[in-house]
Design a protein around this motif. Structure first.
Motif, short mmCIF file in Angstrom:
data_model
loop_
_atom_site.label_atom_id
_atom_site.label_comp_id
_atom_site.label_asym_id
_atom_site.label_seq_id
_atom_site.Cartn_x
_atom_site.Cartn_y
_atom_site.Cartn_z
N ALA A 69 12.05 35.93 -29.30
CA ALA A 69 11.86 36.06 -30.64
C ALA A 69 11.11 34.71 -31.17
CB ALA A 69 12.99 36.01 -31.38
N ILE A 70 11.40 33.61 -30.44
CA ILE A 70 10.61 32.44 -30.89
C ILE A 70 9.20 32.39 -30.47
CG2 ILE A 70 10.44 29.83 -30.13
CD1 ILE A 70 12.21 29.95 -32.49
N ARG A 85 7.07 39.92 -19.72
CA ARG A 85 6.85 39.92 -18.36
C ARG A 85 5.47 39.77 -17.86
NH1 ARG A 85 9.09 45.03 -19.22
NH2 ARG A 85 10.99 44.25 -18.54
N LEU A 86 5.29 39.22 -16.69
CA LEU A 86 3.67 39.24 -16.08
C LEU A 86 3.74 40.55 -15.30
CD1 LEU A 86 4.66 36.17 -16.44
CD2 LEU A 86 2.65 35.55 -14.86
N LEU A 120 1.01 32.25 -20.33
CA LEU A 120 1.31 30.90 -20.70
C LEU A 120 2.89 30.90 -21.22
CD1 LEU A 120 0.56 27.94 -21.37
CD2 LEU A 120 -0.68 28.78 -23.51
N SER A 121 3.68 29.87 -20.83
CA SER A 121 4.80 29.59 -21.45
C SER A 121 4.62 28.10 -22.11
CB SER A 121 6.03 29.30 -20.67
OG SER A 121 7.07 29.18 -21.36
N PRO A 122 4.15 28.13 -23.35
CA PRO A 122 3.49 26.87 -24.07
C PRO A 122 4.54 25.83 -24.53
CG PRO A 122 3.24 28.35 -25.64
CD PRO A 122 4.06 29.15 -24.49
N PRO A 148 7.85 34.29 -21.93
CA PRO A 148 8.97 33.47 -21.70
C PRO A 148 8.90 32.65 -20.45
CG PRO A 148 9.67 35.61 -22.13
CD PRO A 148 8.31 35.59 -21.82
N ARG A 149 9.50 31.25 -20.36
CA ARG A 149 9.62 30.53 -19.26
C ARG A 149 10.28 31.26 -17.96
NH1 ARG A 149 12.52 25.79 -20.95
NH2 ARG A 149 10.86 25.35 -22.23
N GLY A 150 11.05 32.17 -18.18
CA GLY A 150 11.79 32.87 -17.34
C GLY A 150 10.84 33.80 -16.48
#
Length: 496
Positions: A69-70, A85-86, A120-122, A148-150
């Motif tokens: 959400a962020i 997801r990528l 990008l996970s910025p 997301p970073r995950g």
């Protein structure tokens, strides 16, 4: 893709933090309002800076907003698209020269139906810079997607799976080829062990009739020596190295918790509660569940926890050896924390354990490993668990502190051992082929003259309930300990 930048971090141009402040406040306002209109963006930025974390992480953890959400709100503010997801990346492992750099990668380039895109996970600063660049060049909005970073970690684990498997199995053997359990014992050594065992049995049988004058004193010495050491441990006052003070939230480093699981879906909710109770800033805590991909139910159970930023999942491909240390080694290059600790499925660590360990590490830079005390919580369940509880109390509460104070090899427990991540990588990680990887690592640290200590913090765990389970456990331990007696001179291999 042939371009190796598809697996390397794409750095955005640096910019002074002070010049980002007005736009950063606008970003925070977009993240928190209207649900939290009473929160001043400037206060959030100041609190994030005081804690030493990115404002995006601070907002997610301190205000209970899921990471997705962020990032979705942040992407909309910056004029970018958000994806959960990528697309699947082509395997590029041969082109990545530094496997240990995987944890730092936050940008990946991948092919989509629309062409090349950067996923990008910025950080907040990067988002502010991207928004400014997009205002100047609107076409850039199509080049970047926020994830997301995950999602970055998962894509790397899949694309670099073969490389990570090779590293997990061979990292240690490349450093010390004859100090690992991947080699079978030579036939002459096997014959010698069998002959020695037969000779010991024969000598013991004949001792009352033939060797009484020799065997009785020798047997007494063999029994008395470990008993004397244990009596010494019982009377010994551990020196320990308690920190002069505990680190504050702003001083604490990023800490990673590794939790290896296999067919233990039922334990995941308990683990989630235990991790949530830890007294550590959530934005500085990374909890990675390391799950074998053949444990489908466990993977699903962990997925339910992953709304929170600090929880992550590393799925280990099904490959031999199917051991806990191999799974840990697979995840190790993906660890972001300055320190790392291992917990088992049934563990409930003391809430203050990570803060205490980080404080000891900060005060004593020569210490490379800390072992917390393991305490059996079901000791009253039956006579076996009671004996097990007594054994653990003697081992972790008395014997290990004595060995640590004397600088002797310390057989680490399989859980609640804390490491400096960079030193653990230099050590070669765990021995993937040894079923007592914890004790092996303790002996290896001693051989390299690295300092290990115990800390005054408990982790509750369960003892085996049946003789069958206990026998299987002890058989595995004894098998692993037999692998530790190796003549390899490890001093010939420098750490740096």
């Amino acid at each position: 893709m042939a371009d190796r930048r598809s697996l390397l971090e794409v750095s955005l141009p640096p910019q002074a933090t002070t010049s980002l402040q007005p736009s950063a406040a606008e970003l925070v306002e977009a993240l928190l309002r209207p649900a939290r209109a009473e929160v001043a963006p400037g206060d959030v930025l100041a609190a994030a800076a005081a804690t030493g974390v990115d404002p995006l992480d601070y907002c997610s953890c301190r205000f209970g907003i899921p990471e997705a959400a962020i990032l979705e709100r942040a992407a909309a503010w910056a004029g970018l698209r958000f994806r959960t997801r990528l697309p699947r990346l082509a395997a590029q492992a041969p082109e990545l020269q530094r496997p240990d750099a995987l944890a730092t990668i936050r940008v990946l380039r991948a092919e989509t139906a629309e062409g090349d895109r950067f996923f990008l996970s910025p950080s907040a600063a990067e988002l502010v810079l991207l928004r400014r660049r997009i205002a100047e060049r609107p076409d850039l909005a199509e080049a970047f997607l926020i994830v997301p970073r995950g999602a970055i970690r998962k894509a790397l684990a899949i694309a670099c799976g073969d490389m990570l498997l090779d590293e997990s199995r061979q990292r240690l053997s490349r450093r010390w080829p004859r100090a690992t359990a991947h080699l079978d014992l030579e036939p002459r050594i096997r014959r010698g062990l069998v002959a020695g065992l037969a000779a010991a049995i024969a000598a013991t049988t004949a001792a009352p009739f033939v060797f009484r004058e020799i065997m009785l004193p020798l047997t007494g010495l063999l029994l008395a020596t470990p008993a004397a050491i244990r009596l010494w441990a019982a009377a010994h006052e551990p020196l320990g190295l308690p920190p002069r003070r505990l680190l504050s939230d702003s001083e604490l480093p990023l800490y990673t918790v590794l939790i290896p699981l296999c067919n233990e879906a039922a334990m995941v909710p308990q683990l989630g509660r235990a991790m949530a109770a830890i007294d550590y800033p959530p934005e500085k805590l990374e909890v990675l569940f390391v799950v074998e991909d053949r444990s489908a139910e466990t993977v699903i159970a962990v997925e339910r926890l992953r709304g929170d930023l600090q929880y992550g999942l590393v799925v280990v491909p099904d490959a031999r050896p199917r051991t806990k240390p191999k799974a840990l080694n697979f995840a190790l290059p993906l660890v972001r924390g300055e320190h790392v600790v291992v917990y088992d499925a049934e563990d409930i660590p003391h809430p203050g354990q990570l803060r205490l360990a980080a404080s000891v590490f900060a005060e004593h830079p020569d210490v490379e490993c800390l072992q917390a005390e393991l305490v059996v919580e079901n000791g009253s369940e039956n006579w076996l668990t009671a004996l097990f509880a007594g054994e653990y109390a003697g081992l972790f509460g008395l014997l290990l502190p004595l060995l640590a104070d004397l600088g002797l090899p310390m057989p680490l427990g399989g859980t609640s051992n804390h490491f400096r991540t960079d030193r653990l990588l230099q050590l070669g990680g765990w021995d993937s082929f040894n079923v007592t990887e914890d004790a092996d690592l303790g002996v290896r640290l001693a051989r390299l003259r690295r300092r290990c200590l115990t800390i005054d913090s408990e982790t509750a765990e369960e003892a085996p309930l049946t003789i069958r389970a206990w026998t299987a456990q002890r058989t595995r331990w004894m098998k692993g300990w037999m692998r530790l007696v190796k003549p390899t001179n490890m001093d010939a291999f420098p750490m740096h």
